[in-house]
Write a protein that holds these residues in place. Sequence first.
Motif, mmCIF file in Angstrom:
data_model
loop_
_atom_site.group_PDB
_atom_site.id
_atom_site.type_symbol
_atom_site.label_atom_id
_atom_site.label_comp_id
_atom_site.label_asym_id
_atom_site.label_seq_id
_atom_site.Cartn_x
_atom_site.Cartn_y
_atom_site.Cartn_z
ATOM 1 N N LEU A 32 4.196 3.654 13.975
ATOM 2 C CA LEU A 32 4.523 3.420 12.565
ATOM 3 C C LEU A 32 3.655 2.323 11.971
ATOM 4 C CD1 LEU A 32 8.426 3.635 12.701
ATOM 5 C CD2 LEU A 32 6.857 5.316 11.742
ATOM 6 N N VAL A 33 3.393 1.285 12.749
ATOM 7 C CA VAL A 33 2.548 0.202 12.256
ATOM 8 C C VAL A 33 1.127 0.690 12.001
ATOM 9 C CG1 VAL A 33 1.511 -2.022 12.878
ATOM 10 C CG2 VAL A 33 3.925 -1.625 13.326
ATOM 11 N N ILE A 34 0.600 1.514 12.935
ATOM 12 C CA ILE A 34 -0.764 2.033 12.765
ATOM 13 C C ILE A 34 -0.845 2.947 11.553
ATOM 14 C CG2 ILE A 34 -2.517 3.508 13.817
ATOM 15 C CD1 ILE A 34 -1.585 2.413 16.552
ATOM 16 N N ILE A 35 0.154 3.798 11.369
ATOM 17 C CA ILE A 35 0.149 4.693 10.204
ATOM 18 C C ILE A 35 0.213 3.886 8.918
ATOM 19 C CG2 ILE A 35 1.473 6.472 8.997
ATOM 20 C CD1 ILE A 35 2.319 7.545 11.743
ATOM 21 N N SER A 36 1.077 2.873 8.892
ATOM 22 C CA SER A 36 1.199 2.048 7.693
ATOM 23 C C SER A 36 -0.103 1.306 7.400
ATOM 24 C CB SER A 36 2.339 1.056 7.864
ATOM 25 O OG SER A 36 2.467 0.210 6.750
ATOM 26 N N ALA A 37 -0.739 0.776 8.447
ATOM 27 C CA ALA A 37 -2.017 0.087 8.256
ATOM 28 C C ALA A 37 -3.091 1.054 7.772
ATOM 29 C CB ALA A 37 -2.440 -0.568 9.564
ATOM 30 N N PHE A 38 -3.070 2.302 8.295
ATOM 31 C CA PHE A 38 -4.055 3.298 7.873
ATOM 32 C C PHE A 38 -3.915 3.617 6.390
ATOM 33 C CE2 PHE A 38 -5.130 7.823 7.255
ATOM 34 C CZ PHE A 38 -6.485 7.775 7.557
ATOM 35 N N PHE A 39 -2.696 3.846 5.934
ATOM 36 C CA PHE A 39 -2.495 4.129 4.515
ATOM 37 C C PHE A 39 -2.824 2.908 3.641
ATOM 38 C CE2 PHE A 39 0.113 7.722 6.048
ATOM 39 C CZ PHE A 39 -0.384 8.728 5.230
ATOM 40 N N SER A 40 -2.617 1.720 4.180
ATOM 41 C CA SER A 40 -2.973 0.517 3.433
ATOM 42 C C SER A 40 -4.485 0.441 3.219
ATOM 43 C CB SER A 40 -2.499 -0.731 4.179
ATOM 44 O OG SER A 40 -1.095 -0.740 4.307
ATOM 45 N N ILE A 41 -5.245 0.888 4.232
ATOM 46 C CA ILE A 41 -6.699 0.899 4.085
ATOM 47 C C ILE A 41 -7.136 1.950 3.077
ATOM 48 C CG2 ILE A 41 -8.870 1.317 5.315
ATOM 49 C CD1 ILE A 41 -7.518 0.160 7.818
ATOM 50 N N SER A 47 -3.238 -1.917 -2.216
ATOM 51 C CA SER A 47 -2.499 -2.551 -1.120
ATOM 52 C C SER A 47 -2.770 -4.048 -1.029
ATOM 53 C CB SER A 47 -2.856 -1.888 0.206
ATOM 54 O OG SER A 47 -4.248 -2.049 0.482
ATOM 55 N N VAL A 48 -3.896 -4.504 -1.598
ATOM 56 C CA VAL A 48 -4.189 -5.939 -1.555
ATOM 57 C C VAL A 48 -3.111 -6.733 -2.265
ATOM 58 C CG1 VAL A 48 -5.794 -7.706 -2.362
ATOM 59 C CG2 VAL A 48 -6.679 -5.628 -1.324
ATOM 60 N N PHE A 49 -2.660 -6.240 -3.409
ATOM 61 C CA PHE A 49 -1.628 -6.950 -4.171
ATOM 62 C C PHE A 49 -0.273 -6.920 -3.462
ATOM 63 C CE2 PHE A 49 -4.791 -5.434 -7.234
ATOM 64 C CZ PHE A 49 -5.109 -6.603 -7.890
ATOM 65 N N ILE A 50 -0.097 -5.931 -2.591
ATOM 66 C CA ILE A 50 1.171 -5.835 -1.850
ATOM 67 C C ILE A 50 1.110 -6.633 -0.551
ATOM 68 C CG2 ILE A 50 2.804 -4.226 -0.789
ATOM 69 C CD1 ILE A 50 1.773 -2.080 -2.679
ATOM 70 N N SER A 51 -0.048 -6.673 0.084
ATOM 71 C CA SER A 51 -0.166 -7.276 1.420
ATOM 72 C C SER A 51 -0.338 -8.788 1.379
ATOM 73 C CB SER A 51 -1.349 -6.646 2.168
ATOM 74 O OG SER A 51 -1.164 -5.256 2.317
ATOM 75 N N ILE A 52 -1.025 -9.296 0.372
ATOM 76 C CA ILE A 52 -1.293 -10.740 0.318
ATOM 77 C C ILE A 52 -0.090 -11.471 -0.272
ATOM 78 C CG2 ILE A 52 -2.747 -12.532 -0.685
ATOM 79 C CD1 ILE A 52 -5.053 -10.612 -0.644
ATOM 80 N N LYS A 53 0.379 -12.462 0.489
ATOM 81 C CA LYS A 53 1.508 -13.288 0.040
ATOM 82 C C LYS A 53 1.126 -14.763 0.143
ATOM 83 C CE LYS A 53 4.112 -9.667 -0.488
ATOM 84 N NZ LYS A 53 4.508 -9.212 -1.837
ATOM 85 N N ILE A 82 0.868 -9.199 5.115
ATOM 86 C CA ILE A 82 1.889 -8.334 5.695
ATOM 87 C C ILE A 82 1.446 -6.882 5.563
ATOM 88 C CG2 ILE A 82 3.754 -9.951 5.134
ATOM 89 C CD1 ILE A 82 4.521 -8.097 2.815
ATOM 90 N N ILE A 83 2.007 -6.035 6.416
ATOM 91 C CA ILE A 83 1.705 -4.607 6.375
ATOM 92 C C ILE A 83 2.781 -3.926 5.542
ATOM 93 C CG2 ILE A 83 1.384 -2.519 7.728
ATOM 94 C CD1 ILE A 83 0.582 -4.299 10.068
#
Length: 280
Positions: A32-41, A47-53, A82-83
């Motif tokens: 699940l983590v790999i799939i989520s990271a793949f879609f983030s890429i 995804s930058v606005f969602i991942s950067i905190k 965050i992913i």
Amino acid sequence: MEMESEVERGGQSKQNLISENNGGLGCCGWILVIISAFFSILIFPISVFISIKIVKEYERAVIFRLGRITDRKAKGPGIFFIIPCTDSFIKVDLRTISFDIPPQEILTKDSVTISVDGVVYFRVSDPVASVANVSNADYSTRLLAQTTLRNVLGTKNLAEVLSDRESISHSMQATLDEATDPWGIKVERVEIKDVKLPQQLQRAMAAEAEATREARAKVISAEGEMNASRALKEASLVISESPSGLQLRYLQTLSTIAAEKNSTIIFPLPMDIISHFMKK
């Protein structure tokens, strides 16, 4: 012994809750983590606005990845990533927090009912423990402070509560700090603000204090009169040895009266002349 066992159990529970994260995410979790990271890429600009905190200097972020705390430590201050979909985080404020203990009706050791309130200063020393070991660290600390105030003052006499507030504050601080340590809370200071007594007890204490002051004043007055009488006795002995000294005392008295009341004239007469007329 019982207190030490409770502290040991608290430390073990804290350690167990955090050490359970060593098991990892498992195969399905990593997928699940790999799939989520793949879609983030794939959706990188979004995804930058969602991942950067960003967390502030006085804050820390406890990150949960698929429900598990990552790295067993908090992130921050500054920027962290965050992913999406798999990670969530909770911000923890590390600044010192103060709160008032509501007035508590307490029965002292000598069966006197008093109303006592106070103030507590605490801060979060371990962000991970404050999130993982207790549902609401702030609210739990407030409730524990109220019960601790009742328990500590319930073992004291009224005189000790009124005169020994500093030691009571230190005792409460040590008890609270020990109890909240598994929650990642550090109690920095506890102060007793006000002790309210019943009106009848206040009047009784005021009457007792007034009676004590009056008795002390009478003792001091009696001692003063005794010293004055001794001084007069010594003076009379000195004057009786020298008859001219009595005449000098007359003249000194005349000068004193003349300075204060000029319209009054006093003529001293020897006692021998007055006694001669009294015999006739």
